[in-house]
Design a protein around this motif. Sequence first.
Motif, PDB file in Angstrom:
ATOM      1  N   MET A   1       1.075  -1.180   0.198  1.00  0.00           N
ATOM      2  CA  MET A   1       0.243  -0.189   0.130  1.00  0.00           C
ATOM      3  C   MET A   1       0.984   1.434   0.104  1.00  0.00           C
ATOM      4  SD  MET A   1      -3.319   0.247   0.347  1.00  0.00           S
ATOM      5  CE  MET A   1      -4.396   1.783   0.073  1.00  0.00           C
ATOM      6  N   GLU A   2       0.555   2.292  -0.679  1.00  0.00           N
ATOM      7  CA  GLU A   2       1.313   3.466  -1.048  1.00  0.00           C
ATOM      8  C   GLU A   2       1.344   4.083   0.355  1.00  0.00           C
ATOM      9  OE1 GLU A   2       2.746   4.435  -3.509  1.00  0.00           O
ATOM     10  OE2 GLU A   2       1.931   3.355  -5.187  1.00  0.00           O
ATOM     11  N   THR A   3       2.498   4.656   0.461  1.00  0.00           N
ATOM     12  CA  THR A   3       2.824   5.583   2.151  1.00  0.00           C
ATOM     13  C   THR A   3       2.532   6.948   1.608  1.00  0.00           C
ATOM     14  OG1 THR A   3       5.031   5.185   1.933  1.00  0.00           O
ATOM     15  CG2 THR A   3       3.792   3.700   3.019  1.00  0.00           C
ATOM     16  N   SER A   4       2.562   7.447   0.467  1.00  0.00           N
ATOM     17  CA  SER A   4       2.396   9.022   0.201  1.00  0.00           C
ATOM     18  C   SER A   4       1.205   9.408  -0.076  1.00  0.00           C
ATOM     19  CB  SER A   4       3.446   9.428  -0.821  1.00  0.00           C
ATOM     20  OG  SER A   4       3.312   8.720  -2.263  1.00  0.00           O
ATOM     21  N   GLY A   5       0.825  10.500  -0.124  1.00  0.00           N
ATOM     22  CA  GLY A   5      -0.492  11.016  -0.633  1.00  0.00           C
ATOM     23  C   GLY A   5      -1.825  10.140  -0.147  1.00  0.00           C
ATOM     24  N   LEU A   6      -2.822  10.350  -0.989  1.00  0.00           N
ATOM     25  CA  LEU A   6      -3.943   9.618  -0.739  1.00  0.00           C
ATOM     26  C   LEU A   6      -4.188   8.035  -1.358  1.00  0.00           C
ATOM     27  CD1 LEU A   6      -6.684   9.938   0.560  1.00  0.00           C
ATOM     28  CD2 LEU A   6      -7.503  11.388  -1.459  1.00  0.00           C
ATOM     29  N   ALA A   7      -4.140   7.338  -0.857  1.00  0.00           N
ATOM     30  CA  ALA A   7      -4.516   6.091  -1.485  1.00  0.00           C
ATOM     31  C   ALA A   7      -5.628   5.179  -1.085  1.00  0.00           C
ATOM     32  CB  ALA A   7      -2.817   5.267  -1.221  1.00  0.00           C
ATOM     33  N   LEU A   8      -6.283   4.720  -2.101  1.00  0.00           N
ATOM     34  CA  LEU A   8      -7.494   3.887  -1.902  1.00  0.00           C
ATOM     35  C   LEU A   8      -7.208   2.683  -2.903  1.00  0.00           C
ATOM     36  CD1 LEU A   8      -8.658   7.182  -1.703  1.00  0.00           C
ATOM     37  CD2 LEU A   8     -10.841   5.762  -1.357  1.00  0.00           C
ATOM     38  N   GLU A   9      -7.685   1.528  -2.335  1.00  0.00           N
ATOM     39  CA  GLU A   9      -7.526   0.208  -3.112  1.00  0.00           C
ATOM     40  C   GLU A   9      -8.775  -0.600  -2.783  1.00  0.00           C
ATOM     41  OE1 GLU A   9      -3.231  -1.246  -3.198  1.00  0.00           O
ATOM     42  OE2 GLU A   9      -4.351  -3.083  -2.829  1.00  0.00           O
ATOM     43  N   ASN A  10      -9.567  -0.482  -4.016  1.00  0.00           N
ATOM     44  CA  ASN A  10     -10.814  -1.355  -3.840  1.00  0.00           C
ATOM     45  C   ASN A  10     -11.660  -1.019  -2.620  1.00  0.00           C
ATOM     46  OD1 ASN A  10     -10.279  -2.590  -6.178  1.00  0.00           O
ATOM     47  ND2 ASN A  10      -9.020  -4.124  -5.163  1.00  0.00           N
ATOM     48  N   VAL A  11     -11.837   0.252  -2.393  1.00  0.00           N
ATOM     49  CA  VAL A  11     -12.700   0.612  -1.113  1.00  0.00           C
ATOM     50  C   VAL A  11     -14.247   0.464  -1.505  1.00  0.00           C
ATOM     51  CG1 VAL A  11     -13.602   2.904  -0.084  1.00  0.00           C
ATOM     52  CG2 VAL A  11     -11.130   2.383  -0.138  1.00  0.00           C
ATOM     53  N   VAL A  12     -14.969  -0.542  -0.650  1.00  0.00           N
ATOM     54  CA  VAL A  12     -16.332  -0.529  -0.739  1.00  0.00           C
ATOM     55  C   VAL A  12     -16.801   0.128   0.463  1.00  0.00           C
ATOM     56  CG1 VAL A  12     -18.078  -2.188  -1.068  1.00  0.00           C
ATOM     57  CG2 VAL A  12     -16.071  -2.484  -2.142  1.00  0.00           C
ATOM     58  N   LEU A  13     -17.952   0.833   0.010  1.00  0.00           N
ATOM     59  CA  LEU A  13     -18.858   1.232   1.412  1.00  0.00           C
ATOM     60  C   LEU A  13     -20.252   1.004   1.028  1.00  0.00           C
ATOM     61  CD1 LEU A  13     -18.315   3.624   4.166  1.00  0.00           C
ATOM     62  CD2 LEU A  13     -20.384   4.029   2.765  1.00  0.00           C
ATOM     63  N   SER A  14     -21.095   0.235   1.803  1.00  0.00           N
ATOM     64  CA  SER A  14     -22.405   0.055   1.563  1.00  0.00           C
ATOM     65  C   SER A  14     -23.204   0.729   2.751  1.00  0.00           C
ATOM     66  CB  SER A  14     -22.799  -1.712   1.533  1.00  0.00           C
ATOM     67  OG  SER A  14     -21.845  -2.021   0.400  1.00  0.00           O
ATOM     68  N   HIS A  16     -27.316   0.305   4.160  1.00  0.00           N
ATOM     69  CA  HIS A  16     -28.421  -0.804   4.079  1.00  0.00           C
ATOM     70  C   HIS A  16     -28.350  -1.529   2.847  1.00  0.00           C
ATOM     71  CE1 HIS A  16     -29.928   2.083   6.910  1.00  0.00           C
ATOM     72  NE2 HIS A  16     -30.030   3.098   6.093  1.00  0.00           N
ATOM     73  N   GLY A  17     -27.183  -2.084   2.614  1.00  0.00           N
ATOM     74  CA  GLY A  17     -26.978  -3.051   1.520  1.00  0.00           C
ATOM     75  C   GLY A  17     -26.699  -2.615   0.123  1.00  0.00           C
ATOM     76  N   LYS A  18     -26.618  -1.039   0.031  1.00  0.00           N
ATOM     77  CA  LYS A  18     -26.559  -0.584  -1.339  1.00  0.00           C
ATOM     78  C   LYS A  18     -24.963  -0.044  -1.283  1.00  0.00           C
ATOM     79  CE  LYS A  18     -27.951   3.171  -3.638  1.00  0.00           C
ATOM     80  NZ  LYS A  18     -27.836   4.775  -3.231  1.00  0.00           N
ATOM     81  N   ALA A  19     -24.354  -0.403  -2.294  1.00  0.00           N
ATOM     82  CA  ALA A  19     -22.943   0.009  -2.235  1.00  0.00           C
ATOM     83  C   ALA A  19     -22.750   1.603  -2.759  1.00  0.00           C
ATOM     84  CB  ALA A  19     -22.091  -0.913  -3.404  1.00  0.00           C
ATOM     85  N   VAL A  20     -22.326   2.645  -1.632  1.00  0.00           N
ATOM     86  CA  VAL A  20     -22.427   4.150  -2.039  1.00  0.00           C
ATOM     87  C   VAL A  20     -21.015   4.272  -2.718  1.00  0.00           C
ATOM     88  CG1 VAL A  20     -22.370   6.136  -0.970  1.00  0.00           C
ATOM     89  CG2 VAL A  20     -24.102   4.295  -0.117  1.00  0.00           C
ATOM     90  N   LEU A  21     -19.886   3.439  -2.151  1.00  0.00           N
ATOM     91  CA  LEU A  21     -18.758   3.395  -2.959  1.00  0.00           C
ATOM     92  C   LEU A  21     -18.487   2.029  -3.252  1.00  0.00           C
ATOM     93  CD1 LEU A  21     -16.891   5.636  -0.298  1.00  0.00           C
ATOM     94  CD2 LEU A  21     -17.649   6.374  -2.326  1.00  0.00           C
ATOM     95  N   ASN A  22     -18.133   1.979  -4.516  1.00  0.00           N
ATOM     96  CA  ASN A  22     -17.916   0.650  -5.022  1.00  0.00           C
ATOM     97  C   ASN A  22     -16.717   0.493  -5.852  1.00  0.00           C
ATOM     98  OD1 ASN A  22     -18.653  -1.832  -5.989  1.00  0.00           O
ATOM     99  ND2 ASN A  22     -20.225  -1.482  -7.587  1.00  0.00           N
ATOM    100  N   ASN A  23     -15.877  -0.506  -5.115  1.00  0.00           N
ATOM    101  CA  ASN A  23     -14.555  -0.716  -5.715  1.00  0.00           C
ATOM    102  C   ASN A  23     -13.392   0.707  -6.097  1.00  0.00           C
ATOM    103  OD1 ASN A  23     -13.622  -3.433  -5.452  1.00  0.00           O
ATOM    104  ND2 ASN A  23     -15.415  -3.744  -6.985  1.00  0.00           N
ATOM    105  N   VAL A  24     -13.420   1.582  -5.215  1.00  0.00           N
ATOM    106  CA  VAL A  24     -13.017   2.996  -5.623  1.00  0.00           C
ATOM    107  C   VAL A  24     -11.245   2.724  -5.266  1.00  0.00           C
ATOM    108  CG1 VAL A  24     -12.512   5.246  -4.881  1.00  0.00           C
ATOM    109  CG2 VAL A  24     -15.213   4.319  -5.093  1.00  0.00           C
ATOM    110  N   SER A  25     -10.575   2.789  -6.374  1.00  0.00           N
ATOM    111  CA  SER A  25      -9.243   2.873  -6.162  1.00  0.00           C
ATOM    112  C   SER A  25      -8.365   4.080  -6.876  1.00  0.00           C
ATOM    113  CB  SER A  25      -8.568   1.475  -6.982  1.00  0.00           C
ATOM    114  OG  SER A  25      -9.018   0.452  -6.532  1.00  0.00           O
ATOM    115  N   PHE A  26      -7.572   4.661  -6.046  1.00  0.00           N
ATOM    116  CA  PHE A  26      -6.756   5.808  -6.684  1.00  0.00           C
ATOM    117  C   PHE A  26      -5.541   5.898  -6.027  1.00  0.00           C
ATOM    118  CE2 PHE A  26      -9.910   8.357  -4.898  1.00  0.00           C
ATOM    119  CZ  PHE A  26      -9.348   9.372  -4.080  1.00  0.00           C
ATOM    120  N   HIS A  27      -4.413   6.520  -6.447  1.00  0.00           N
ATOM    121  CA  HIS A  27      -3.356   7.017  -5.699  1.00  0.00           C
ATOM    122  C   HIS A  27      -3.109   8.456  -6.196  1.00  0.00           C
ATOM    123  CE1 HIS A  27       0.971   7.435  -4.782  1.00  0.00           C
ATOM    124  NE2 HIS A  27       0.396   7.619  -3.632  1.00  0.00           N
ATOM    125  N   ALA A  28      -3.350   9.384  -5.215  1.00  0.00           N
ATOM    126  CA  ALA A  28      -3.041  10.779  -5.438  1.00  0.00           C
ATOM    127  C   ALA A  28      -2.053  11.518  -4.640  1.00  0.00           C
ATOM    128  CB  ALA A  28      -4.413  11.476  -5.486  1.00  0.00           C
TER     129      ALA A  28
END
Length: 236
Positions: A1-14, A16-28
């Motif tokens: 996992m990246e140690t600089s900046g903002l790093a997301l890897e396959n972030v999922v947040l549901s 009530h069972g609905k994915a509000v964030l679905n596999n969000v990945s980026f490194h900025a």
Amino acid sequence: METSGLALENVVLSVHGKAVLNNVSFHADEKRIGLIGANGSGKSTLARVILGLLQINSGELRVHGVDIWKDRKAALKTVGMLFQNPDHQIIFPTCEEEIAFGLTQLGQSKEKARRAALEILARFGRADWASRSTHDLSQGQRHFLCLLSVLVMQPKLLVFDEPYAGLDLPTSIQLHRSIDALEQQVVLITHDMDVLADFDRVIWLDHGEIAGDGKPSDIIPKYIAEMTTRAGETDA
Ligand SMILES: Nc1ncnc2c1ncn2[C@@H]1O[C@H](COP(=O)(O)OP(=O)(O)OP(=O)(O)O)[C@@H](O)[C@H]1O
């Protein structure tokens, strides 16, 4: 996992069972990052995740190397946020107390935090606000106070959620200049594409997924074209 900046890897947040964030990945690592998307696309949710206010269901997130959900003390020093509505942020009767509070949370003595609050008020030409009642400030001034309360913590990343909404022109120009002058990495959520023209990178969220990611000159025209098409589809 990246140690600089903002790093997301396959972030999922549901929710009530609905994915509000679905596999969000980026490194900025860029200094100025715009976050755009239609209403309900997940921008504010992503901001709250980056701040460690919402726990993700799966995936990984690091902000300048910190696991902000697990390490709350490091999180306070790493990321700060200016919310859409200052009324959700201001809790103290005077400006000085409001600004000093975060520093005491970091373990600073009340006296040291108070001095830092006075110093930042003076630096931004608001020395006379120290003992001023937070309730007597206008909405724009309350926004500005929230900005100072976040800046005094000197986080490495600042997240702004629609910071210009409801501000008059002089206050929004002043806020724009303050944001422009910041040394820190900034993630700015906005529906105002003009603000993002000189940003380093724009990330476009759509239904909780990344629909575009790149230079403003590349992403914004595509976003506007897509939103215009959708507006046409919903016309009577
Ligand atoms: N606590 C919650 N309970 C139920 N649904 C939620 C909750 N939080 C967010 N959502 C849903 O998640 C989706 C994304 O919401 P979010 O506020 O992140 O969107 P946004 O892109 O910031 O929108 P806007 O541009 O309108 O501010 C929406 O469909 C919203 O209804």
